[in-house]
Design an enzyme around this catalytic site. Structure first.
Site: not given
Length: 355
Positions: A62, A201
């Site tokens: 991320s 993600d």
């Protein structure tokens, strides 16, 4: 090619920098690394020190993945800190909810789409690594976890450090960065044209990528480190002040239905990320303990005080929150670099080039 004299005693040692996910809290991560650069420059009387030059592999998830790509691209932590601090408010703009019914207003927004537009994030990433740069342009090995929504499997973007790799070298860094940071409910899934796939993600599978970094050494880095053992691997893991996320017993007992317990999915996403982060850390520590190498894992993070928890969130980029994050990162760097010899040891000799 034989090792230069300064590397001979390190020929089997592998140093990994592992950066956790955490949205706006990534400012804590990069501020900590930036302060380490400042400390070392001051102590050694040098200029142009870059933390990324001292690791054989940089892995991140991320926001940690975005920062990992920036460091591997050759940027200093201070350059990335400057960019992220200036742009965080555009990535996570303050939500202008009415005074009454803010929760319902937020849920209404989520019902129509993600909370945030990905364009400011893409612009920020481009300012860090460019729009056309690919994995072939990186100066350090990189490992970036994502979730391929089109195949239903985890996918890891990597530099071509394995002679058999033929795919990722041509992938644009901005695609990998947007893929690993496309947190459900916060951002829309990222579509990568080159792979004809949608991504979410990487924090859904490895919010702390330290364990998969260790695994990478003995799988796709084995050509470069054929004699390395687990005890030769040293990992510096930097968190984002977000190790634990749990629901209160009263919430679990008193809420009914999906909306009551999970809202529009945010709490479910955060719970999944926090749980797998703890799982990966536990597996890593167990592996190191098995090889009597528990000291090879250096973790830099802090627990958020209860009174500050509501202010330091994944998507709070207010001026006060950013100042708090940066201050905590700098303070922890100063404290740990002074007393933790294992931390200082990561930065004694630059890593060997992998190309």
């Amino acid at each position: 090619m034989p090792n230069p004299p300064e590397y001979e005693h390190l020929k089997n040692q592998v140093r990994i920098l592992s950066l956790n996910g955490g949205g706006a809290r990534g400012l804590f991560t990069i501020s900590l690394l930036a302060e380490i650069e400042r400390i070392i420059e001051e102590k050694q009387g040098i200029n142009g020190f870059k933390v990324g030059d001292y690791f054989d592999l940089i892995t991140g998830t991320s926001i940690g993945g975005i920062l990992a790509l920036g460091l591997a691209y050759g940027k200093s932590a201070r350059e990335l800190e400057d960019v992220f601090r200036k742009q965080a408010g555009y990535i996570f703009p303050e939500q202008k909810y009415p005074r009454f019914f803010p929760v319902f207003r937020r849920r209404y927004r989520l019902a129509r789409g993600p909370l945030y537009d990905s364009k400011p994030l893409a612009k920020t990433i481009a300012s860090m690594v460019g729009e056309e740069s690919t994995f072939n342009d990186l100066k350090c090995r990189v490992l970036i976890p994502t979730v391929n929504l089109s195949t239903g499997k985890p996918q890891f973007f990597k530099t071509p450090h394995n002679p058999e790799f033929h795919r990722d070298g041509r992938i644009k860094l901005i695609d990998a960065a947007l893929a690993t940071s496309a947190a459900p409910t916060y951002f829309a899934p990222h579509y990568c044209v080159d792979l004809d796939s949608y991504f979410a993600d990487g924090g859904l599978v490895a919010n702390n990528p330290s364990f998969i970094g260790l695994h990478e050494v003995f799988r796709d880095m084995a050509t470069d480190f054929p004699e390395a053992k687990v005890s030769d691997v040293k990992i510096l893991n930097v968190g984002t002040l977000g190790e634990e996320y749990s629901l209160s017993p009263s919430s679990l007992a008193g809420k009914s239905g999906y909306l009551g317990l999970w809202g529009m999915g945010e709490r479910l996403v955060l719970s999944a990320m926090a749980a797998n982060q703890e799982l990966h850390k536990a597996m890593l520590l167990r592996e190191f303990a098995t090889h009597d190498a528990i000291g090879n894992f250096v973790r830099l993070d802090n627990n958020i005080p209860h009174e500050a928890a509501s202010d330091i969130t994944l998507d709070n980029a207010s001026a006060s929150s950013l100042s708090n994050l940066a201050s905590r990162g700098r303070q922890l760097a100063t404290e740990e670099f002074t007393k933790n010899k294992a931390l200082a040891d990561f930065f004694k000799v630059p890593a060997r080039k992998f190309k």
